[in-house]
Write an enzyme that holds these catalytic residues in place. Structure first.
Site, PDB file in Angstrom:
ATOM      1  N   ARG A 220       0.848  -1.185   0.000  1.00  0.00           N
ATOM      2  CA  ARG A 220       0.000   0.000   0.000  1.00  0.00           C
ATOM      3  C   ARG A 220       0.895   1.251   0.000  1.00  0.00           C
ATOM      4  O   ARG A 220       1.937   1.271   0.653  1.00  0.00           O
ATOM      5  CB  ARG A 220      -0.890   0.036   1.254  1.00  0.00           C
ATOM      6  CG  ARG A 220      -2.047  -0.943   1.222  1.00  0.00           C
ATOM      7  CD  ARG A 220      -3.120  -0.559   0.204  1.00  0.00           C
ATOM      8  NE  ARG A 220      -4.254  -1.474   0.218  1.00  0.00           N
ATOM      9  CZ  ARG A 220      -4.420  -2.486  -0.636  1.00  0.00           C
ATOM     10  NH1 ARG A 220      -3.513  -2.712  -1.570  1.00  0.00           N
ATOM     11  NH2 ARG A 220      -5.498  -3.254  -0.559  1.00  0.00           N
TER      12      ARG A 220
ATOM     13  N   HIS B  42      -0.531  -0.081 -10.108  1.00  0.00           N
ATOM     14  CA  HIS B  42      -1.201  -1.033  -9.207  1.00  0.00           C
ATOM     15  C   HIS B  42      -1.586  -2.309  -9.972  1.00  0.00           C
ATOM     16  O   HIS B  42      -2.773  -2.647 -10.095  1.00  0.00           O
ATOM     17  CB  HIS B  42      -2.437  -0.409  -8.560  1.00  0.00           C
ATOM     18  CG  HIS B  42      -2.824  -1.090  -7.270  1.00  0.00           C
ATOM     19  ND1 HIS B  42      -3.303  -0.419  -6.167  1.00  0.00           N
ATOM     20  CD2 HIS B  42      -2.776  -2.393  -6.910  1.00  0.00           C
ATOM     21  CE1 HIS B  42      -3.548  -1.278  -5.193  1.00  0.00           C
ATOM     22  NE2 HIS B  42      -3.234  -2.488  -5.619  1.00  0.00           N
TER      23      HIS B  42
END
Lengths: 310, 310
Positions: free
Chosen positions: A225, A273
């Site tokens: 993250r 991502h």
């Protein structure tokens, strides 16, 4: 009845729904915002769900995430606290993450970013090339993904270290835990791979202080993250030359804003991502397994421990 | 007496000689051009040796290469034809080549060059991401390095195909041979890895015709010799969009000339011949093994078949 509660596009819903219906032929489905009697819904399949909806379902028995990470869900104050919340643990997703880890560790191990800079400057120069056995790779986070990655890196010949918040063992891997263990491991980490869950404990875990523990010339790979890293501290560590390179798949704001400094930083690789996308085909089967366990009264799998946050 | 006959710098000689002396304490060494009585020399350790010298040694019994590839040696018309010539087959070199193959196959598999182009354009876009099990990787050359690479790629989950000039078997790998087999394999190759020896048969094996067999959007990795590929044909295949990307570690002229088109081609990754550098520490031990076999009358290892050229 099973509610699909997501921010999916209609195309995505049309991809997921037949797969879920095929995997769970005895079940009825509804798709937010097209809701039947709320009391009929006992399972919610969620992916970035709109806030507040789950709290309106009086007979909910299972909240099943369609993603592996549940940190965003847990930050939603309206999330019912007493209903089991399950993460998606999908072998296909594990395999995807494994490929991602190997891709980027090998790239840094073999100095591909440095060779790309040489190519742009038309420089033909051989750089030092230690073998995997002479390279220390450290994995932050020894959950399911971290353990699998550490074992595979070890099999390729790397010297592998691993850190988790609580002590754990892994054959052939030197493991560390706690704040002291973190410093000891970071001091030896030539390539650091972050696979931690995002919790109150791990938010900002890579900051000016902890980055300073890394050896000069080391590199990091963030596949977890964006909020694990203090971005300004990372930039400072790269700009000073303390860190050599960062491969980043996640960011505090996604998509990464076009005016963000990371895009054009020569020591940063920006990825959108893509470490391990959920595959609807395999994920539908994993979801079905947990729903069938619920229906037959068996214990649910991969239920999140709310006190740990993962 | 053992002659070190190379184009090494004096620094390189000073690195090699103590390692060789340590591995072969009973032997005497001399270093070209500082030659004793030529009749005393019975072993020559060669790396890009000056032409003609080997032919002047009347009692030579073994020519041991310090590199894996012997194509340049065999092109030297003055090379004695009746003295055994051995290639360097070093487990450390095999491991290095294995790491190289995995690094570049994974990079292409995960579309890293495409993501780098996106980063330069500040584009945040997820590209299709098939798993290794959905990706066909083909290995050209199933000698020692090719076989090890194919097996490792298979273990990582890829669908692996392999081609060699003569038929061979390899468990779990679909193998091909001959010209028809080459076409059949290339037609399925999404990522093609060249590990062939350079011989009269394999020179220019990747040309306009054979490159045309590859599927649209496929990519190639050349870790063998520049002369395996017709450079103009490769450029045409990239420019037309038939091929997506080429990772090249070897070139017909090395170092790659600064005015060469490859340097700035957006679909070409240029590497300065770093796939697998000889490591003097491990190589000295491998060389010693063959010299000791000679001394004790045992069969020599890795002797080149002059008719095959490797």
């Amino acid at each position: 009845m099973i509610l699909l509660l997501t921010n999916f596009t209609s195309n995505e819903v049309q991809m997921w729904l037949p797969l879920l219906e095929q995997a769970l032929p005895a079940e009825q489905f509804c798709v937010y915002p097209d809701l039947p009697n709320l009391a009929d819904i006992d399972v919610a399949l969620v992916a970035n769900p709109p806030a507040g909806v789950l709290a309106t379902l009086p007979n909910l028995k299972l909240i099943q995430s369609l993603w592996a990470g549940v940190d965003a869900l847990l930050r939603d104050a309206t999330l019912p606290r007493d209903i089991p919340l399950a993460r998606l643990v999908d072998p296909a997703l594990t395999q995807a993450m494994l490929e991602t880890v190997l891709t980027h560790v090998l790239s840094l191990h073999r100095q591909i970013p440095a060779y790309q800079a040489q190519q742009q400057a038309k420089v033909w120069q051989q750089l030092p090339q230690p073998s995997a056995a002479e390279r220390k790779v450290a994995v932050l986070g020894l959950g399911h993904l971290g353990r699998v990655a550490a074992v595979q890196l070890k099999q390729l010949g790397f010297v592998v270290l691993g850190w988790s918040s609580r002590p754990t063992n892994l054959e052939g891997i030197q493991t560390f835990s706690g704040q002291d263990g973190l410093q000891t491991m970071l001091e030896q980490s030539e390539i650091l791979v972050n696979l931690l869950p995002l919790t109150d404990e791990t938010r900002g875990i890579l900051n000016a202080q902890t980055l300073s523990y890394l050896p000069v010339g080391s590199s990091i790979i963030n596949l977890a993250r964006g909020a694990h890293i203090i971005e300004a501290d990372l930039l400072a560590a790269l700009d000073s030359g303390h860190l050599q390179h960062a491969i980043l798949d996640v960011f505090t704001t996604e998509p990464l804003p076009t005016d963000h400094l990371f895009w054009h930083h020569p020591q940063i690789t920006v990825l959108p991502h893509v470490a391990a996308a959920t595959n609807p085909i395999t994920a539908a089967k994993v979801v079905a397994t947990n729903v069938l366990r619920l229906r037959s009264g068996q214990p649910l799998e991969h239920v999140v421990d709310r006190t740990r946050g993962y």
